[in-house]
Design a protein around this motif. Sequence first.
Motif, PDB file in Angstrom:
ATOM      1  N   ALA A 199       0.850  -1.183   0.000  1.00  0.00           N
ATOM      2  CA  ALA A 199       0.000   0.000   0.000  1.00  0.00           C
ATOM      3  C   ALA A 199       0.891   1.240   0.000  1.00  0.00           C
ATOM      4  O   ALA A 199       2.120   1.143   0.125  1.00  0.00           O
ATOM      5  CB  ALA A 199      -0.922  -0.008   1.215  1.00  0.00           C
ATOM      6  N   GLY A 200       0.259   2.411  -0.114  1.00  0.00           N
ATOM      7  CA  GLY A 200       1.012   3.652  -0.170  1.00  0.00           C
ATOM      8  C   GLY A 200       1.834   3.934   1.067  1.00  0.00           C
ATOM      9  O   GLY A 200       2.862   4.607   1.001  1.00  0.00           O
ATOM     10  N   ASN A 201       1.409   3.393   2.217  1.00  0.00           N
ATOM     11  CA  ASN A 201       2.131   3.620   3.471  1.00  0.00           C
ATOM     12  C   ASN A 201       3.242   2.600   3.700  1.00  0.00           C
ATOM     13  O   ASN A 201       3.843   2.564   4.769  1.00  0.00           O
ATOM     14  CB  ASN A 201       1.152   3.581   4.648  1.00  0.00           C
ATOM     15  N   GLY A 202       3.504   1.748   2.699  1.00  0.00           N
ATOM     16  CA  GLY A 202       4.558   0.762   2.831  1.00  0.00           C
ATOM     17  C   GLY A 202       4.125  -0.542   3.448  1.00  0.00           C
ATOM     18  O   GLY A 202       4.930  -1.477   3.565  1.00  0.00           O
ATOM     19  N   ARG A 203       2.866  -0.625   3.844  1.00  0.00           N
ATOM     20  CA  ARG A 203       2.356  -1.852   4.470  1.00  0.00           C
ATOM     21  C   ARG A 203       1.929  -2.842   3.394  1.00  0.00           C
ATOM     22  O   ARG A 203       1.351  -2.466   2.379  1.00  0.00           O
ATOM     23  CB  ARG A 203       1.165  -1.505   5.372  1.00  0.00           C
ATOM     24  N   VAL A 204       2.213  -4.119   3.611  1.00  0.00           N
ATOM     25  CA  VAL A 204       1.785  -5.162   2.685  1.00  0.00           C
ATOM     26  C   VAL A 204       0.344  -5.524   3.008  1.00  0.00           C
ATOM     27  O   VAL A 204       0.024  -5.947   4.121  1.00  0.00           O
ATOM     28  CB  VAL A 204       2.691  -6.404   2.789  1.00  0.00           C
ATOM     29  N   VAL A 205      -0.539  -5.360   2.040  1.00  0.00           N
ATOM     30  CA  VAL A 205      -1.964  -5.593   2.277  1.00  0.00           C
ATOM     31  C   VAL A 205      -2.503  -6.794   1.511  1.00  0.00           C
ATOM     32  O   VAL A 205      -3.611  -7.261   1.762  1.00  0.00           O
ATOM     33  CB  VAL A 205      -2.797  -4.353   1.900  1.00  0.00           C
ATOM     34  N   ALA A 206      -1.725  -7.285   0.546  1.00  0.00           N
ATOM     35  CA  ALA A 206      -2.184  -8.420  -0.254  1.00  0.00           C
ATOM     36  C   ALA A 206      -0.970  -9.095  -0.874  1.00  0.00           C
ATOM     37  O   ALA A 206       0.178  -8.665  -0.700  1.00  0.00           O
ATOM     38  CB  ALA A 206      -3.159  -7.961  -1.341  1.00  0.00           C
ATOM     39  N   THR A 207      -1.232 -10.150  -1.622  1.00  0.00           N
ATOM     40  CA  THR A 207      -0.170 -10.890  -2.281  1.00  0.00           C
ATOM     41  C   THR A 207      -0.690 -11.476  -3.585  1.00  0.00           C
ATOM     42  O   THR A 207      -1.871 -11.807  -3.700  1.00  0.00           O
ATOM     43  CB  THR A 207       0.376 -12.008  -1.371  1.00  0.00           C
ATOM     44  N   VAL A 208       0.196 -11.549  -4.575  1.00  0.00           N
ATOM     45  CA  VAL A 208      -0.136 -12.149  -5.879  1.00  0.00           C
ATOM     46  C   VAL A 208       0.649 -13.448  -6.003  1.00  0.00           C
ATOM     47  O   VAL A 208       1.841 -13.496  -5.669  1.00  0.00           O
ATOM     48  CB  VAL A 208       0.245 -11.225  -7.044  1.00  0.00           C
ATOM     49  N   ASN A 209      -0.025 -14.501  -6.512  1.00  0.00           N
ATOM     50  CA  ASN A 209       0.695 -15.760  -6.607  1.00  0.00           C
ATOM     51  C   ASN A 209       0.389 -16.521  -7.878  1.00  0.00           C
ATOM     52  O   ASN A 209      -0.615 -16.293  -8.562  1.00  0.00           O
ATOM     53  CB  ASN A 209       0.432 -16.615  -5.358  1.00  0.00           C
ATOM     54  N   LEU A 210       1.287 -17.413  -8.212  1.00  0.00           N
ATOM     55  CA  LEU A 210       1.138 -18.390  -9.284  1.00  0.00           C
ATOM     56  C   LEU A 210       1.225 -19.771  -8.648  1.00  0.00           C
ATOM     57  O   LEU A 210       2.096 -20.016  -7.808  1.00  0.00           O
ATOM     58  CB  LEU A 210       2.260 -18.223 -10.310  1.00  0.00           C
ATOM     59  N   SER A 211       0.344 -20.666  -9.041  1.00  0.00           N
ATOM     60  CA  SER A 211       0.403 -22.039  -8.545  1.00  0.00           C
ATOM     61  C   SER A 211       0.341 -22.998  -9.720  1.00  0.00           C
ATOM     62  O   SER A 211      -0.306 -22.711 -10.736  1.00  0.00           O
ATOM     63  CB  SER A 211      -0.750 -22.318  -7.574  1.00  0.00           C
ATOM     64  N   GLY A 212       1.047 -24.111  -9.609  1.00  0.00           N
ATOM     65  CA  GLY A 212       1.079 -25.070 -10.699  1.00  0.00           C
ATOM     66  C   GLY A 212       1.502 -26.444 -10.231  1.00  0.00           C
ATOM     67  O   GLY A 212       1.920 -26.642  -9.083  1.00  0.00           O
ATOM     68  N   HIS A 213       1.391 -27.417 -11.124  1.00  0.00           N
ATOM     69  CA  HIS A 213       1.756 -28.794 -10.809  1.00  0.00           C
ATOM     70  C   HIS A 213       3.281 -28.931 -10.768  1.00  0.00           C
ATOM     71  O   HIS A 213       3.982 -28.517 -11.698  1.00  0.00           O
ATOM     72  CB  HIS A 213       1.180 -29.744 -11.861  1.00  0.00           C
ATOM     73  N   ALA A 214       3.771 -29.514  -9.701  1.00  0.00           N
ATOM     74  CA  ALA A 214       5.209 -29.650  -9.511  1.00  0.00           C
ATOM     75  C   ALA A 214       5.904 -30.405 -10.646  1.00  0.00           C
ATOM     76  O   ALA A 214       6.992 -29.988 -11.082  1.00  0.00           O
ATOM     77  CB  ALA A 214       5.487 -30.337  -8.171  1.00  0.00           C
ATOM     78  N   PRO A 215       5.337 -31.491 -11.182  1.00  0.00           N
ATOM     79  CA  PRO A 215       6.059 -32.238 -12.228  1.00  0.00           C
ATOM     80  C   PRO A 215       6.363 -31.421 -13.484  1.00  0.00           C
ATOM     81  O   PRO A 215       7.359 -31.670 -14.165  1.00  0.00           O
ATOM     82  CB  PRO A 215       5.100 -33.397 -12.555  1.00  0.00           C
ATOM     83  N   ARG A 216       5.535 -30.422 -13.804  1.00  0.00           N
ATOM     84  CA  ARG A 216       5.765 -29.655 -15.030  1.00  0.00           C
ATOM     85  C   ARG A 216       6.283 -28.247 -14.751  1.00  0.00           C
ATOM     86  O   ARG A 216       6.464 -27.471 -15.682  1.00  0.00           O
ATOM     87  CB  ARG A 216       4.476 -29.569 -15.851  1.00  0.00           C
ATOM     88  N   MET A 217       6.498 -27.911 -13.494  1.00  0.00           N
ATOM     89  CA  MET A 217       6.933 -26.558 -13.163  1.00  0.00           C
ATOM     90  C   MET A 217       8.136 -26.606 -12.214  1.00  0.00           C
ATOM     91  O   MET A 217       7.985 -26.562 -10.994  1.00  0.00           O
ATOM     92  CB  MET A 217       5.776 -25.771 -12.529  1.00  0.00           C
ATOM     93  N   PRO A 218       9.345 -26.709 -12.763  1.00  0.00           N
ATOM     94  CA  PRO A 218      10.544 -26.739 -11.917  1.00  0.00           C
ATOM     95  C   PRO A 218      10.685 -25.467 -11.086  1.00  0.00           C
ATOM     96  O   PRO A 218      10.227 -24.396 -11.476  1.00  0.00           O
ATOM     97  CB  PRO A 218      11.685 -26.856 -12.939  1.00  0.00           C
ATOM     98  N   MET A 219      11.330 -25.601  -9.949  1.00  0.00           N
ATOM     99  CA  MET A 219      11.505 -24.470  -9.033  1.00  0.00           C
ATOM    100  C   MET A 219      12.242 -23.326  -9.725  1.00  0.00           C
ATOM    101  O   MET A 219      11.864 -22.159  -9.573  1.00  0.00           O
ATOM    102  CB  MET A 219      12.296 -24.924  -7.804  1.00  0.00           C
ATOM    103  N   LEU A 220      13.287 -23.646 -10.468  1.00  0.00           N
ATOM    104  CA  LEU A 220      14.069 -22.596 -11.116  1.00  0.00           C
ATOM    105  C   LEU A 220      13.234 -21.825 -12.125  1.00  0.00           C
ATOM    106  O   LEU A 220      13.334 -20.602 -12.226  1.00  0.00           O
ATOM    107  CB  LEU A 220      15.298 -23.197 -11.804  1.00  0.00           C
ATOM    108  N   GLU A 221      12.368 -22.520 -12.851  1.00  0.00           N
ATOM    109  CA  GLU A 221      11.516 -21.847 -13.826  1.00  0.00           C
ATOM    110  C   GLU A 221      10.549 -20.894 -13.144  1.00  0.00           C
ATOM    111  O   GLU A 221      10.265 -19.800 -13.646  1.00  0.00           O
ATOM    112  CB  GLU A 221      10.733 -22.863 -14.656  1.00  0.00           C
ATOM    113  N   MET A 222      10.043 -21.299 -11.982  1.00  0.00           N
ATOM    114  CA  MET A 222       9.123 -20.423 -11.251  1.00  0.00           C
ATOM    115  C   MET A 222       9.815 -19.115 -10.891  1.00  0.00           C
ATOM    116  O   MET A 222       9.221 -18.040 -10.960  1.00  0.00           O
ATOM    117  CB  MET A 222       8.601 -21.125  -9.993  1.00  0.00           C
ATOM    118  N   GLN A 223      11.082 -19.211 -10.514  1.00  0.00           N
ATOM    119  CA  GLN A 223      11.812 -18.018 -10.106  1.00  0.00           C
ATOM    120  C   GLN A 223      12.254 -17.166 -11.297  1.00  0.00           C
ATOM    121  O   GLN A 223      12.168 -15.937 -11.252  1.00  0.00           O
ATOM    122  CB  GLN A 223      13.033 -18.431  -9.274  1.00  0.00           C
ATOM    123  N   THR A 224      12.717 -17.800 -12.357  1.00  0.00           N
ATOM    124  CA  THR A 224      13.265 -17.038 -13.477  1.00  0.00           C
ATOM    125  C   THR A 224      12.187 -16.558 -14.443  1.00  0.00           C
ATOM    126  O   THR A 224      12.246 -15.417 -14.924  1.00  0.00           O
ATOM    127  CB  THR A 224      14.284 -17.891 -14.245  1.00  0.00           C
TER     128      THR A 224
END
Length: 286
Positions: free
Chosen positions: A243-268
């Motif tokens: 938020a404008g005051n620097g406070r975290v008010v929410a979060t955005v996420n991606l979720s997927g199946h582990a076999p087709r989504m390697p950890m490195l790909e999620m990060q890069t």
Amino acid sequence: MSSLVAAAPAAPLPLHEKSTASKPVLPGVALEAYSGDPNFMASLARGLVVIEAFTPQSPQMTISQLSQRTGLSRAAVRRCLYTLVKLGFAGADEAQRYSLRPKMLTLANTYTASSTLANAAQPILERMSASYKESFSVATLDGEEIVYIARTTMTRVMSVDLHIGSRLPAFCTSMGRVLLAYLPQDQLEHFLARLQLVQYTPRTVNSKEKLRLILRNVRRNGYALCDQEYEVGLRSIAVPVFAGNGRVVATVNLSGHAPRMPMLEMQTRFLPPLRAAASELSVFLR
């Protein structure tokens, strides 16, 4: 459901905050502070007090138990429950123990429909899903759980059907960890003190000290990555929305199946667009 009864302007404290020097004032008793206000609808307030009395720890209660918890008379509680049952918001079992019904979610949906953040988030998530063919979500923190306020689904990534209003434990989900990591220290300590660790999968964090370390790393890195801690086969990554005051008010996420989504790909591959979406959402909170 929390804080449903709003305080009147320049009036006494909200019902859940009123107290005396000797002992806490029950919500129903605190309604007396509004008795001289001709515009205050006492019957509506009593109904909201009854709704707020239900908690995850006490999802079912009798009229007598609700009367003790709220400070309302048994007759008042009975009338409130009668109305809630007739409207489909509550029900009772054979032992006359009352509980809230799924129709209560319509109230939450009304909130999300009128929420600036929810309204702003949905088209952003839909644009991301169209580009990446993945499932994206926005959530906020409510007690020990996260609550979805916007979501797009390309494929079924969990055994449960997640939708707006769905709730998941905060301690073992990527969105929950982002929201916990940015809490003020006293609020985080309060959360950890009452947290009951549940072993959802063999990978679920099993100690509060490990969780503390994870949350420190989340805050330092600016994102959370969860690998099959809530459900086997599910990986997710989340970033904070400021938020404008620097406070975290929410979060955005991606979720997927582990076999087709390697950890490195999620990060890069996905961390940059998630951060861009979070920055875009932050504009609506200033």
